[in-house]
Design a protein around this motif. Structure first.
Motif, PDB file in Angstrom:
ATOM      1  N   LYS B   4       0.852  -1.194   0.000  1.00  0.00           N
ATOM      2  CA  LYS B   4       0.000   0.000   0.000  1.00  0.00           C
ATOM      3  C   LYS B   4       0.884   1.240   0.000  1.00  0.00           C
ATOM      4  CE  LYS B   4      -4.167  -1.947   1.069  1.00  0.00           C
ATOM      5  NZ  LYS B   4      -5.176  -2.119   2.101  1.00  0.00           N
ATOM      6  N   ILE B   5       0.494   2.198  -0.774  1.00  0.00           N
ATOM      7  CA  ILE B   5       1.253   3.434  -0.852  1.00  0.00           C
ATOM      8  C   ILE B   5       0.410   4.600  -0.351  1.00  0.00           C
ATOM      9  CG2 ILE B   5       2.179   5.126  -2.494  1.00  0.00           C
ATOM     10  CD1 ILE B   5       3.171   2.751  -4.175  1.00  0.00           C
ATOM     11  N   GLY B 237       2.813   0.275  -9.873  1.00  0.00           N
ATOM     12  CA  GLY B 237       2.322   0.939  -8.685  1.00  0.00           C
ATOM     13  C   GLY B 237       1.016   0.343  -8.207  1.00  0.00           C
ATOM     14  N   THR B 238       0.410   1.051  -7.268  1.00  0.00           N
ATOM     15  CA  THR B 238      -0.888   0.603  -6.787  1.00  0.00           C
ATOM     16  C   THR B 238      -1.962   1.384  -7.519  1.00  0.00           C
ATOM     17  OG1 THR B 238      -0.977   2.263  -5.039  1.00  0.00           O
ATOM     18  CG2 THR B 238       0.087   0.173  -4.514  1.00  0.00           C
ATOM     19  N   LYS B 239      -3.175   0.882  -7.429  1.00  0.00           N
ATOM     20  CA  LYS B 239      -4.301   1.587  -8.062  1.00  0.00           C
ATOM     21  C   LYS B 239      -5.459   1.594  -7.091  1.00  0.00           C
ATOM     22  CE  LYS B 239      -6.893   3.361 -11.305  1.00  0.00           C
ATOM     23  NZ  LYS B 239      -7.327   4.418 -10.382  1.00  0.00           N
ATOM     24  N   MET B 240      -6.069   2.728  -6.943  1.00  0.00           N
ATOM     25  CA  MET B 240      -7.272   2.826  -6.123  1.00  0.00           C
ATOM     26  C   MET B 240      -8.462   2.382  -6.969  1.00  0.00           C
ATOM     27  SD  MET B 240      -6.484   4.173  -3.096  1.00  0.00           S
ATOM     28  CE  MET B 240      -8.063   4.767  -2.490  1.00  0.00           C
ATOM     29  N   LEU B 241      -9.221   1.457  -6.453  1.00  0.00           N
ATOM     30  CA  LEU B 241     -10.442   1.058  -7.148  1.00  0.00           C
ATOM     31  C   LEU B 241     -11.635   1.323  -6.242  1.00  0.00           C
ATOM     32  CD1 LEU B 241      -9.550  -2.358  -8.852  1.00  0.00           C
ATOM     33  CD2 LEU B 241      -9.512  -0.073  -9.855  1.00  0.00           C
ATOM     34  N   SER B 242     -12.670   1.931  -6.828  1.00  0.00           N
ATOM     35  CA  SER B 242     -13.918   2.137  -6.096  1.00  0.00           C
ATOM     36  C   SER B 242     -14.858   1.040  -6.545  1.00  0.00           C
ATOM     37  CB  SER B 242     -14.516   3.501  -6.445  1.00  0.00           C
ATOM     38  OG  SER B 242     -13.593   4.536  -6.187  1.00  0.00           O
ATOM     39  N   TYR B 253     -10.530   0.369  -2.595  1.00  0.00           N
ATOM     40  CA  TYR B 253      -9.449  -0.582  -2.343  1.00  0.00           C
ATOM     41  C   TYR B 253      -8.201  -0.115  -3.067  1.00  0.00           C
ATOM     42  CZ  TYR B 253     -13.142  -3.614  -0.652  1.00  0.00           C
ATOM     43  OH  TYR B 253     -14.196  -4.114   0.048  1.00  0.00           O
ATOM     44  N   GLU B 254      -7.116  -0.092  -2.363  1.00  0.00           N
ATOM     45  CA  GLU B 254      -5.843   0.178  -3.026  1.00  0.00           C
ATOM     46  C   GLU B 254      -5.231  -1.180  -3.356  1.00  0.00           C
ATOM     47  OE1 GLU B 254      -2.893   2.327  -0.791  1.00  0.00           O
ATOM     48  OE2 GLU B 254      -1.614   2.603  -2.539  1.00  0.00           O
ATOM     49  N   ILE B 255      -5.123  -1.474  -4.601  1.00  0.00           N
ATOM     50  CA  ILE B 255      -4.651  -2.807  -4.988  1.00  0.00           C
ATOM     51  C   ILE B 255      -3.396  -2.693  -5.854  1.00  0.00           C
ATOM     52  CG2 ILE B 255      -6.969  -3.805  -4.972  1.00  0.00           C
ATOM     53  CD1 ILE B 255      -6.353  -3.715  -8.244  1.00  0.00           C
ATOM     54  N   ILE B 265     -13.390  -9.344  -7.750  1.00  0.00           N
ATOM     55  CA  ILE B 265     -14.801  -9.268  -7.384  1.00  0.00           C
ATOM     56  C   ILE B 265     -15.136 -10.229  -6.242  1.00  0.00           C
ATOM     57  CG2 ILE B 265     -17.152  -9.706  -8.227  1.00  0.00           C
ATOM     58  CD1 ILE B 265     -16.117  -8.677 -10.991  1.00  0.00           C
ATOM     59  N   PHE B 266     -14.598 -11.441  -6.337  1.00  0.00           N
ATOM     60  CA  PHE B 266     -15.031 -12.444  -5.360  1.00  0.00           C
ATOM     61  C   PHE B 266     -14.167 -12.488  -4.103  1.00  0.00           C
ATOM     62  CE2 PHE B 266     -17.189 -13.631  -9.207  1.00  0.00           C
ATOM     63  CZ  PHE B 266     -18.462 -13.918  -8.753  1.00  0.00           C
ATOM     64  N   ASP B 267     -12.850 -12.239  -4.247  1.00  0.00           N
ATOM     65  CA  ASP B 267     -12.014 -12.287  -3.053  1.00  0.00           C
ATOM     66  C   ASP B 267     -11.999 -10.932  -2.343  1.00  0.00           C
ATOM     67  OD1 ASP B 267     -11.610 -14.796  -3.913  1.00  0.00           O
ATOM     68  OD2 ASP B 267      -9.554 -14.494  -4.633  1.00  0.00           O
ATOM     69  N   ILE B 268     -11.634  -9.915  -3.110  1.00  0.00           N
ATOM     70  CA  ILE B 268     -11.523  -8.598  -2.478  1.00  0.00           C
ATOM     71  C   ILE B 268     -12.903  -7.998  -2.229  1.00  0.00           C
ATOM     72  CG2 ILE B 268     -10.693  -6.243  -2.818  1.00  0.00           C
ATOM     73  CD1 ILE B 268      -8.230  -7.457  -4.156  1.00  0.00           C
ATOM     74  N   GLY B 269     -13.755  -8.084  -3.223  1.00  0.00           N
ATOM     75  CA  GLY B 269     -15.080  -7.489  -3.083  1.00  0.00           C
ATOM     76  C   GLY B 269     -16.066  -8.375  -2.345  1.00  0.00           C
ATOM     77  N   GLY B 270     -15.687  -9.567  -2.047  1.00  0.00           N
ATOM     78  CA  GLY B 270     -16.540 -10.422  -1.229  1.00  0.00           C
ATOM     79  C   GLY B 270     -17.672 -11.084  -1.990  1.00  0.00           C
ATOM     80  N   GLY B 271     -17.677 -10.974  -3.302  1.00  0.00           N
ATOM     81  CA  GLY B 271     -18.691 -11.674  -4.084  1.00  0.00           C
ATOM     82  C   GLY B 271     -20.034 -10.982  -4.090  1.00  0.00           C
TER      83      GLY B 271
END
Lengths: 806, 430
Positions: B4-5, B237-242, B253-255, B265-271
């Motif tokens: 994370k940056i 680098g990292t990317k911020m995703l809304s 999420y900063e990924i 979608i399923f792991d980070i966003g919880g499905g």
């Protein structure tokens, strides 16, 4: 590689050489490939908004659709204007434009001359697939007193906004709202009050902007168009006069890049409404007690001939002639000098300049010289108020990088774009000229700007309270500037033509001085002996009438009571005259004192030639018949001369025109045929190559006295004043300022007056307007308003507070 | 371990990450000190180039390369685009509200590198909290000598001015933003000239996104190479995703890019809530063409992989739609947005977006006609010729072509559904 200054481009497989840097749409049109457009206009900055002009331009990544109005041509550019891709794009744009555009062509003023209609036919798909409901707006809404807006018809081309903002400098129109609800509007509580509003109507590519006057009046195919000249001011803008069934219905600016580039002031555009005023004089009138009675032409002519013939020639004077054609002016000059035998002739009313300076200044420039000027000096009347189309040309030059120096006793329309704007107290112009000429401390920056040539200097008399010799001194100074060109500023419509025709006490036709023995003798070969005594100018004629040295006077469209610097003198003079004959279209303060009033045709009603402030001669063409029994001044004079037993040769304008070309040296060869067949639509500047200009006036430095006094007066000109045509034009009357006395806050304080308080200016009561732009100990009053016309133009003015209730 | 940056400080100190004291206590403004004392302007620009940072505003243009285009004329300006208005994006808001000094430090370093002495931040008017927080940070920075005539004794002078937008999506387009900042109507300008040559007040101007600039302090401290080493080569680098929509754990999420969409979608966003099926998602905000499970779940989340599949990461807005979604209604909702937000200056966008909206509305109202599908596509084609990706355009700016994305998406992936809806209309009408 194409020759210097051009580039080679390939359009639809054909190679063309076109001017470097030109916009593709213009270059393509130049070589015969018309690309459809709505927002593009040659005189306006590109915006690329309508997208109609999309064409394919080949690039490193293949062909791409590109708006041809925004890209400059580059060498080797490969362009396709007729591929399927282009066709589809253009059809698509047209379909989009027509989605919400009402199909009310049958009642729309633009129908028949509508670029949207024409291009839908030429480039459109034929049918719309839009089955939804069209967006509607309330229609129309006024954006000004002269212009109406139908928002439904607007295609958002931005032309009107650009004309108002960039060309006229009146940023009063703007888009509001978004998406398909985007619309033109004015700002809250700021109507589109611009001297140039009518240009928006002319450039509108659809029927969204219409003029109040023309709306629903005619169908374009029923109009006849006559190319002519607007005789409103000495710029003499080219116009197309559109008539139907003997009436002028509208006036459009004609493309004449040498003069007006298609633009007009609203005064040029709408003043014709005065032509059909019910107050026109339509029959000859003779004095009957305190009033007038109508009479026939033959009786009126007999009477004038008898009365003029009954006096020694040198007891008769003639004033005016600056509002008609060169032919009318020439006929009057010849009538006075040969039939009457009088040298007392003046087209100016004591409000102008030395006629030699005006007609034959050396290093005289042209209007288009402004385009190439590095520096422009304006020292004269406020251009915006007096010569509005010239004001636009100066604005254009400044937009393109010219430096501008404005010197004026009062704020002018050009101040906001001036590099240096010098203000001086009315009457103290000579002081500032000396400082400028000597580069006095504080003036170095201005001097430095003026040293950057080529310089074009526009020089005139900023106010009739200003000593006319000041302009002579300014011209002498301006002439010393690098690569200087001078344009003398007189504003009356054909005053330069009138002076060139010899309507001045010291000038003979063709810019010959009465002191030039050879020139006099040459004219005497044609005209016979000329009067020997020196001629009087207007003010001297008026004084002489009072002193009974002069007993009769001809007023040719002149109203000295309104226009000469001292109304009281003019009034006494006309009262004292034994005989006054006036040629006019309207009753004025002066014609009311005449013994005979002859109905004069106005400029839309006569044929001839006219000369503008750069010496350009253009053809003025008749577009409608004269009202009632009106005829041209020259035709009337021809009849009067015959009744006096003389032959004037002025029955027909073409005869006069030929005689001018024969006897007026500077006009040698300047015939109507030359103008029609050789000079082209731009007209021609006299003298034409090969002809001679006998008089070359070199302005001289003169020592003009500085006026001192508690208050000095600047009588400022206004575009809309109580001039005879404005007050008879239903379109423009009511635009005139009510009349105020402008003064500096400190002066107002010293007189203990506030804004709106009435004060007494030389016996005239006017409200005060406090204005920090007015130099101290000056007052500025707008000239020739109903409220201000009694004020004499003496530089020194008495201003007092009014006691008691106003 | 996840790298994370941008969000470390706000995660660790949720209550006061926006204050100068917390910022200084967590290493803040050390990058600036390094920049001012140890680095030349060119050094910084070289590090940014080396970082391979690609602009986070949507177009993904390399930030260092953009900086290299800045014309030498003076004055020159830096304008930070915080007019975050793309439906589905809310990450600039979080960066500005929660770590305004990080953004500000980025602005100061970037301005120093670009020899800019006046920077502007254009914040959308609907972000009052972000504006308040950033203004407080600016005030603190002036007070502490990070802004003003002599930044930390370096002799470098910089002023920062905040400007609030007035609610127009189009003002996120950089040239419309500049017009708006100048007090004009928010309408995109013709390009060329590009802002780097003729931008704010006709002077050379760099316009960068909040997220891009927020990365600058880290790159300055750690070097471009370190940044470039994070994530796939061309999505460094990292990317911020809304993440929003039908998803169990919506949020920012900063990924590090490089995972698959399935993982995102399923792991980070919880499905998807209640175990419903995924129907489609928009990978990069309302302007982006949609992705569908059958085609794209194993596509890599990276700027280039998404582009190669005909869409874009854009400003990082992932909008997830489950099986209950009426895709025609969803497309109509997006079209309504674009028709409403079209500035109206150029014909295809002004007329085309509202026409598309009207046709979709008619279909939704049960008045569809079989020919409407071809009509929708042809209207779209007249806005964006060829319906290719990246889009071509008959318009001045990409807003019009953006409005085409939902049309191409539903006709491409959900044509039977659209046809069925129209067929039902036929029955109803017939």
């Amino acid at each position: 590689m194409a020759e210097h200054g051009t580039v080679s481009i390939i359009i639809n497989g054909v190679e063309h050489d076109v001017p470097e840097g030109e916009r593709l749409i213009t270059a393509a049109e130049r070589v015969g490939e018309y690309i459809p457009r709505f927002c593009h206009h040659d005189k306006l900055a590109p915006v690329g908004k309508c997208r109609m002009c999309l064409v394919e331009v080949e690039g490193p990544r293949g062909s791409a659709l590109t708006t041809s109005c925004t890209v400059p041509v580059t060498d080797g550019m490969v362009v396709h204007t007729e591929t399927d891709v282009v066709k589809k794009a253009q059809e698509g744009i047209l379909e989009f434009l027509l989605l919400n555009h009402p199909l009310d062509c049958s009642v729309c003023d633009k129908g028949g001359e509508c670029p949207l209609q024409d291009q839908a036919l030429a480039f459109g798909a034929g049918e719309s697939r839009f089955i939804e409901e069209k967006r509607t707006f309330t229609k129309p809404i006024p954006v000004s007193e002269l212009v109406l807006l139908d928002r439904e018809r607007c295609v958002v081309c931005d032309r009107c906004v650009r004309v108002a903002d960039d060309i006229a400098g009146d940023p009063l129109l703007e888009f509001i709202d978004r998406g398909s609800y985007v619309q033109i509007n004015t700002f809250p509580n700021e109507p589109f009050s611009s001297y140039f509003s009518g240009n928006t109507v002319q450039v509108c590519p659809v029927g969204a902007l219409t003029s109040v006057d023309y709306r629903f009046k005619a169908r374009p195919w029923d109009l006849e168009s006559v190319r002519s000249v607007s005789l409103v001011d000495s710029v003499q803008s080219s116009v197309d006069v559109h008539t139907s069934r003997g009436k002028i219905l509208r006036v459009y600016g004609a493309e004449n890049d040498a003069v007006n580039e298609g633009w007009l002031s609203d005064k040029d555009r709408f003043i014709f409404s005065a032509f059909r005023s019910p107050d026109r004089i339509t029959t000859p009138l003779v004095r009957d007690g305190d009033g007038f009675k109508e009479t026939s032409w033959s009786e009126a002519v007999e009477l004038v001939a008898m009365r003029l013939g009954g006096h020694v020639g040198t007891e008769v004077g003639a004033i005016g002639g600056a509002n008609g054609t060169n032919e009318e002016a020439f006929a009057l000059a010849k009538f006075m000098r040969t039939v009457v035998g009088s040298p007392h002739i003046d087209a100016q009313l004591g409000d102008g300049l030395d006629p030699h300076l005006a007609s034959s200044i050396t290093a005289r420039g042209t209007i288009s010289d402004l385009d190439a000027a590095s520096t422009i000096l304006v020292w004269g009347p406020d251009l915006k108020e007096t010569l509005p189309v010239l004001y636009l040309r100066v604005r254009k030059a400044v937009r393109n990088g010219a430096a501008l120096v404005v010197v004026s006793p009062y704020s002018t329309g050009l101040d906001s774009i001036a590099t240096h704007s010098l203000r001086y107290r009315a009457g103290s112009g000579p002081e500032i000229l000396r400082k400028l000429a000597h580069g006095d401390a504080g003036y170095e920056a201005v001097t430095e700007t003026l040293a950057n040539g080529p310089v074009v200097a526009l020089v005139g008399r900023s106010s009739i309270t200003e000593n006319p010799m000041l302009a002579e001194a300014v011209a002498a100074f301006a002439r010393s500037l690098p690569h200087a060109k001078l344009l003398p500023l007189l504003t009356r419509a054909n005053v330069f033509g009138a002076l060139d025709m010899g309507l001045a006490p010291t000038l003979l036709p063709g810019r010959v001085s009465t002191g030039d023995a050879a020139g006099v003798s040459l004219l005497e070969d044609s005209w016979g002996p000329l009067p020997e005594s020196a001629g009087k100018d207007t003010m001297a004629m008026l004084e002489a009438l009072i002193d009974r040295d002069l007993v009769a006077v001809i007023l040719a469209g002149a109203d000295p009571i309104r226009d000469c610097p001292d109304p009281a003198v003019a009034e006494s003079a006309l009262d004292a005259a034994e005989f006054v004959v006036a040629f006019d279209a309207f009753m004025t303060d002066s014609t009311r004192k005449a013994h005979v009033v002859l109905p004069a045709a106005l400029w839309g009603e006569v044929d001839g030639t006219v000369t503008n402030l750069e010496g350009r001669v253009q053809r003025l063409r008749r577009s409608v018949q004269p009202r009632g029994m009106s005829i041209s001044v020259s035709a009337a004079l021809d009849d009067i001369a015959r009744a006096m037993g003389a032959e004037l040769g002025a029955a027909d304008w073409q005869l006069i025109n030929k005689e001018i070309a024969a006897v007026a040296p500077a006009y040698a060869g300047m015939t109507a045929d030359y103008l029609t067949f050789e000079a082209g639509e731009e007209g021609a500047v006299v003298p034409i190559p090969g002809a001679t200009q006998p008089l070359g006036h070199i302005p001289v430095e003169v020592n003009v006295p500085v006026v001192t006094g508690r208050f000095t007066l600047h009588l400022a000109p206004a575009l809309y004043d109580a001039g005879v045509l404005v007050r008879n034009s239903h379109m423009l009357e009511g635009f005139a300022d009510p009349g105020v006395v402008r003064m500096h806050p400190r002066d107002a304080a010293s007189l203990a007056v506030a804004d709106g308080d009435l004060i007494d200016a030389e016996g005239v009561g006017l409200p005060v307007k406090i204005d920090p732009e007015v130099p101290e100990r000056s007052v500025v009053i707008t000239r020739n308003l109903d409220t201000t016309r009694g004020i004499a133009a003496s530089a020194d003015i008495r201003v007092e507070t009014v006691r008691g209730e106003p | 371990m996840t790298t994370k940056i941008l969000t470390t400080r706000m995660d660790a100190h949720p209550t006061d990450s926006h204050t100068l004291s917390r910022y200084l206590a967590t290493g803040g403004y050390e990058a600036l000190t390094k920049a001012l004392t140890e680095m030349s302007r060119d050094d910084i620009i070289e590090e940014v180039k080396a970082s391979n940072l690609r602009g986070r505003g949507g177009a993904g243009f390399p930030t260092g390369v953009k900086w290299g285009f800045l014309a030498p004329d003076e004055p020159r300006y830096l304008v930070v685009n915080c007019d975050e208005s793309e439906p589905g994006t809310f990450n600039d808001r979080q960066l500005t509200e929660r770590d305004p000094h990080q953004l500000l430090e980025g602005i100061i370093i970037s301005s120093f590198a670009l020899d800019v002495h006046h920077a502007f931040v254009y914040i959308r008017g609907e972000y009052p909290k972000a504006a308040r927080r950033l203004q407080s940070a600016v005030d603190e920075a002036y007070e502490a000598g990070y802004l003003g005539d002599d930044v930390r004794g370096s002799g470098f002078a910089l002023d920062v001015t905040l400007h609030l937008g007035a609610g127009a999506y189009i003002c996120g387009e950089e040239t419309a933003l500049l017009n708006s900042l100048e007090g004009r109507r928010g309408e995109p300008r013709l390009k060329p000239p590009f802002p780097a040559v003729e931008g704010l007040y006709s002077k050379p101007t760099i316009v960068n996104n909040v997220e891009s600039i927020s990365n600058i302090p880290w790159i300055t401290s750690n070097g471009g190479a370190a940044y470039a080493a994070i994530g796939p080569e061309r999505s460094a680098g990292t990317k911020m995703l809304s993440m929003s929509g039908h998803i169990n754990a919506p949020g920012n999420y900063e990924i590090v890019m490089g995972m698959t969409w399935r993982e995102l979608i399923f792991d980070i966003g919880g499905g998807i809530p209640d175990g419903r099926a995924l129907k489609a998602w928009i990978p990069g905000g309302a302007s982006a063409p949609w992705f569908v499970p059958d085609e794209h779940l194993d596509t890599i989340v990276s700027i280039d992989d998404v582009a190669a599949n005909g869409s874009m990461i854009g400003a990082g807005a992932v909008i997830v739609m489950d099986e209950t979604t009426n895709v025609v209604a969803a497309a109509h909702r997006i079209l309504r947005f674009f028709a409403h937000e079209s500035c109206g200056q150029c014909t295809p966008c002004r007329e085309g977006t509202s026409w598309l909206e009207a046709v979709l509305k008619r279909i939704l109202d049960g008045n569809g006609r079989p020919e409407d599908i071809d009509l929708l596509l042809d209207i779209a084609d007249n806005i964006s010729p060829g319906l290719v990706w990246p889009p071509l355009m008959t318009t001045i700016c990409p807003l019009g072509p953006s409005a085409v994305s939902p049309i191409t998406s539903i006709t491409r992936w959900f044509r039977p559904e659209l046809e069925a809806m129209i067929a039902r209309s036929e029955v109803r009408v017939g």
